[in-house]
Design a protein around this motif. Structure first.
Motif, PDB file in Angstrom:
ATOM      1  N   TYR A  39       0.738   6.871  17.041  1.00  0.00           N
ATOM      2  CA  TYR A  39      -0.545   6.855  16.061  1.00  0.00           C
ATOM      3  C   TYR A  39      -0.044   6.037  14.645  1.00  0.00           C
ATOM      4  O   TYR A  39       0.258   6.223  14.112  1.00  0.00           O
ATOM      5  CB  TYR A  39      -0.353   8.281  15.221  1.00  0.00           C
ATOM      6  N   CYS A  82       1.420   1.357   9.377  1.00  0.00           N
ATOM      7  CA  CYS A  82       0.719   2.460   9.109  1.00  0.00           C
ATOM      8  C   CYS A  82       1.645   3.398  10.051  1.00  0.00           C
ATOM      9  O   CYS A  82       0.801   3.581  11.585  1.00  0.00           O
ATOM     10  CB  CYS A  82      -0.101   2.777   8.413  1.00  0.00           C
ATOM     11  N   PHE A 117       3.513   4.018   5.007  1.00  0.00           N
ATOM     12  CA  PHE A 117       2.726   2.568   5.027  1.00  0.00           C
ATOM     13  C   PHE A 117       4.307   1.661   5.678  1.00  0.00           C
ATOM     14  O   PHE A 117       5.221   1.845   4.830  1.00  0.00           O
ATOM     15  CB  PHE A 117       1.923   1.696   4.132  1.00  0.00           C
ATOM     16  N   TRP A 146       0.202   5.536   0.974  1.00  0.00           N
ATOM     17  CA  TRP A 146      -0.713   6.354   0.662  1.00  0.00           C
ATOM     18  C   TRP A 146      -0.409   7.997   0.001  1.00  0.00           C
ATOM     19  O   TRP A 146       0.717   7.742  -0.397  1.00  0.00           O
ATOM     20  CB  TRP A 146      -0.263   7.141   2.324  1.00  0.00           C
ATOM     21  N   GLN A 153       9.890  10.268   2.128  1.00  0.00           N
ATOM     22  CA  GLN A 153       9.657   9.473   2.624  1.00  0.00           C
ATOM     23  C   GLN A 153      10.230   7.782   2.688  1.00  0.00           C
ATOM     24  O   GLN A 153       9.536   7.067   1.483  1.00  0.00           O
ATOM     25  CB  GLN A 153       8.725   9.374   3.508  1.00  0.00           C
ATOM     26  N   ASN A 211      -2.890  17.023   2.170  1.00  0.00           N
ATOM     27  CA  ASN A 211      -0.825  16.835   2.417  1.00  0.00           C
ATOM     28  C   ASN A 211      -0.680  15.810   1.361  1.00  0.00           C
ATOM     29  O   ASN A 211      -1.567  14.744   1.245  1.00  0.00           O
ATOM     30  CB  ASN A 211      -0.557  16.478   3.485  1.00  0.00           C
ATOM     31  N   SER A 232       6.158  15.415   9.047  1.00  0.00           N
ATOM     32  CA  SER A 232       6.173  16.056   8.220  1.00  0.00           C
ATOM     33  C   SER A 232       4.167  15.793   7.885  1.00  0.00           C
ATOM     34  O   SER A 232       3.742  16.327   6.833  1.00  0.00           O
ATOM     35  CB  SER A 232       6.539  15.799   7.222  1.00  0.00           C
ATOM     36  N   TYR A 233       3.293  15.412   8.862  1.00  0.00           N
ATOM     37  CA  TYR A 233       2.223  15.391   8.395  1.00  0.00           C
ATOM     38  C   TYR A 233       1.708  14.444   7.843  1.00  0.00           C
ATOM     39  O   TYR A 233       0.778  14.934   7.098  1.00  0.00           O
ATOM     40  CB  TYR A 233       1.323  17.011   8.845  1.00  0.00           C
ATOM     41  N   THR A 234       2.276  13.715   7.471  1.00  0.00           N
ATOM     42  CA  THR A 234       1.963  12.418   6.191  1.00  0.00           C
ATOM     43  C   THR A 234       1.728  11.579   6.938  1.00  0.00           C
ATOM     44  O   THR A 234       1.927  10.419   7.808  1.00  0.00           O
ATOM     45  CB  THR A 234       3.347  12.772   4.646  1.00  0.00           C
ATOM     46  N   LEU A 235       1.631  10.016   5.699  1.00  0.00           N
ATOM     47  CA  LEU A 235       1.273   8.178   6.703  1.00  0.00           C
ATOM     48  C   LEU A 235       2.244   7.929   4.940  1.00  0.00           C
ATOM     49  O   LEU A 235       1.961   8.461   4.256  1.00  0.00           O
ATOM     50  CB  LEU A 235       0.134   8.728   6.701  1.00  0.00           C
ATOM     51  N   PHE A 251       1.840   7.775  11.417  1.00  0.00           N
ATOM     52  CA  PHE A 251       2.008   9.470  10.857  1.00  0.00           C
ATOM     53  C   PHE A 251       2.895   9.672  11.678  1.00  0.00           C
ATOM     54  O   PHE A 251       4.078   9.133  11.747  1.00  0.00           O
ATOM     55  CB  PHE A 251       1.800   9.830  11.844  1.00  0.00           C
ATOM     56  N   ASP A 292      -5.703   9.370  10.619  1.00  0.00           N
ATOM     57  CA  ASP A 292      -5.673   8.567   9.795  1.00  0.00           C
ATOM     58  C   ASP A 292      -6.274   8.150  11.568  1.00  0.00           C
ATOM     59  O   ASP A 292      -6.347   8.882  12.464  1.00  0.00           O
ATOM     60  CB  ASP A 292      -4.324   7.986   9.530  1.00  0.00           C
ATOM     61  N   LEU A 335       0.991  -1.186  -0.190  1.00  0.00           N
ATOM     62  CA  LEU A 335      -0.091  -0.503   0.213  1.00  0.00           C
ATOM     63  C   LEU A 335       0.906   1.238   0.240  1.00  0.00           C
ATOM     64  O   LEU A 335       1.912   1.295   0.955  1.00  0.00           O
ATOM     65  CB  LEU A 335      -0.520   0.083   1.254  1.00  0.00           C
ATOM     66  N   TYR A 338      -4.250  13.528   2.177  1.00  0.00           N
ATOM     67  CA  TYR A 338      -5.608  13.439   2.845  1.00  0.00           C
ATOM     68  C   TYR A 338      -6.156  15.133   2.280  1.00  0.00           C
ATOM     69  O   TYR A 338      -5.234  15.965   1.893  1.00  0.00           O
ATOM     70  CB  TYR A 338      -5.674  12.860   3.716  1.00  0.00           C
ATOM     71  N   SER A 350      -1.131   2.616  12.747  1.00  0.00           N
ATOM     72  CA  SER A 350      -2.281   1.779  13.303  1.00  0.00           C
ATOM     73  C   SER A 350      -1.699   0.132  12.008  1.00  0.00           C
ATOM     74  O   SER A 350      -0.942   0.086  11.743  1.00  0.00           O
ATOM     75  CB  SER A 350      -3.564   2.015  12.725  1.00  0.00           C
TER      76      SER A 350
END
Lengths: 119, 110
Positions: B34, B91, B101, A47, B1, A58, B96-99, B93, A104, A45, A50, B36
Motif C-alpha cells: 500500500y 505515502c 508520508f 497525514w 511514526q 484513526n 498501526s493502521y495509520t498513514l 500504510f 488510502d 505533507l 481518517y 502511493s
C-alpha cells in the motif's frame, strides 16, 4: 465527479481550537474513508487522520489527544478539530477521499485552505 | 511514526529518466503493498500518480512507473518533460493502521 471543499477560519489564536469543515459533492459521505492532511509552509505533507461513516477513526500518533475528526451525514460533510494550537499548526489543510474502499490512496483532494496560528 | 525517507531533490534533462526512492521499514513500506505516490505543483493540491505500489490511476501517463523492493519503494519517470517538474511524495500504510508520508522530493527538469 467527486469534489471536496474545505472551509473555516483562516486565522486562529494560539491555544485556541482550529475547526475546519470539508463539504463533499458528487459522492456520499456514507462510503469510503475520508482524511485530513496538512502541509506547513515550505514543508512536506503530514497525514492527520481518517474517518469512515461507520465510525472507524484513526489519528496520527503525534496529534492524538488534540485532534478530533467527525462526520455529519445530514450535510454530507466531515470536520476537523485541533485543540491547543501553536504556530507549528500553521499550514495548508487539505481534505481528501480514498480512491477505493481502503484507507488510502488519496484519490480526491480539496483545494486546501491556509490556516495561520497567530495572535 | 517517522516520515519515510526520500531524497530532497533530483534532476534530469528532458527525455531522460529519473528515479525517486522512498525508504521506510518493515512496519510500513516493507510490510504492505500500500505505497502511493503524489505529484504536487506549486500552490496546487497533490495529485495521485501511483497506488498499491505500482498501479496507475486512469489518466496518468505511462511514463510514470513504480516498484518496491524490501523496505524501499521507487518512482521512475521516463521521457522527462518540463511539466513533470514538481514535488513528489510517497505515502505508505503502516502496521498501526495509520498513514505516513515521505519528506518529499523536488524534481527539477534541467
Amino acid at each position: 465527479q467527486v469534489q471536496l471543499q474545505e472551509s473555516g477560519p483562516g486565522l486562529v489564536k494560539p491555544s485556541e481550537t482550529l475547526s475546519l469543515t470539508c463539504t463533499v459533492s458528487g459522492a456520499s459521505i456514507t462510503s469510503h474513508y475520508w482524511s485530513w492532511i496538512r502541509q506547513p509552509p515550505g514543508k512536506g505533507l503530514e497525514w492527520i487522520g481518517y474517518i469512515s461513516y461507520t465510525g472507524s477513526i484513526n489519528y496520527n500518533p503525534p496529534l492524538k489527544g488534540r485532534v478530533t475528526i467527525s462526520v455529519d451525514t445530514s450535510k454530507n460533510q466531515f470536520s476537523l478539530k485541533l485543540t491547543s494550537v501553536t504556530a507549528a499548526d500553521t499550514a495548508v489543510y487539505y481534505c481528501a477521499r480514498a480512491l477505493g474502499t481502503g484507507y488510502d490512496p488519496f484519490g480526491f483532494w480539496g483545494q486546501g485552505t491556509m490556516v495561520t496560528v497567530s495572535s | 511514526q517517522s516520515a519515510l525517507t526520500q531524497p530532497a531533490s533530483v534532476s534530469g534533462s528532458p527525455g531522460q529518466s529519473i528515479t525517486i526512492s522512498c525508504t521506510g521499514s518493515s512496519s510500513d513500506v516493507g510490510g504492505f503493498n500500500y505505497v502511493s505516490w503524489y505529484q504536487q505543483h506549486p500552490g496546487k493540491a497533490p495529485k495521485l500518480m501511483i497506488h498499491d505500489v505500482s498501479h496507475r490511476p486512469s489518466g496518468v501517463s505511462d511514463r510514470f512507473s513504480a516498484s518496491k523492493s524490501g523496505n524501499t519503494a521507487s518512482l521512475t519517470i521516463s521521457g522527462l518533460q518540463a511539466e513533470d517538474e514538481a514535488d513528489y511524495y510517497c505515502c505508505s500504510f503502516t502496521s498501526s493502521y495509520t498513514l505516513v508520508f515521505g519528506g518529499g522530493t523536488k524534481l527539477t527538469v534541467l
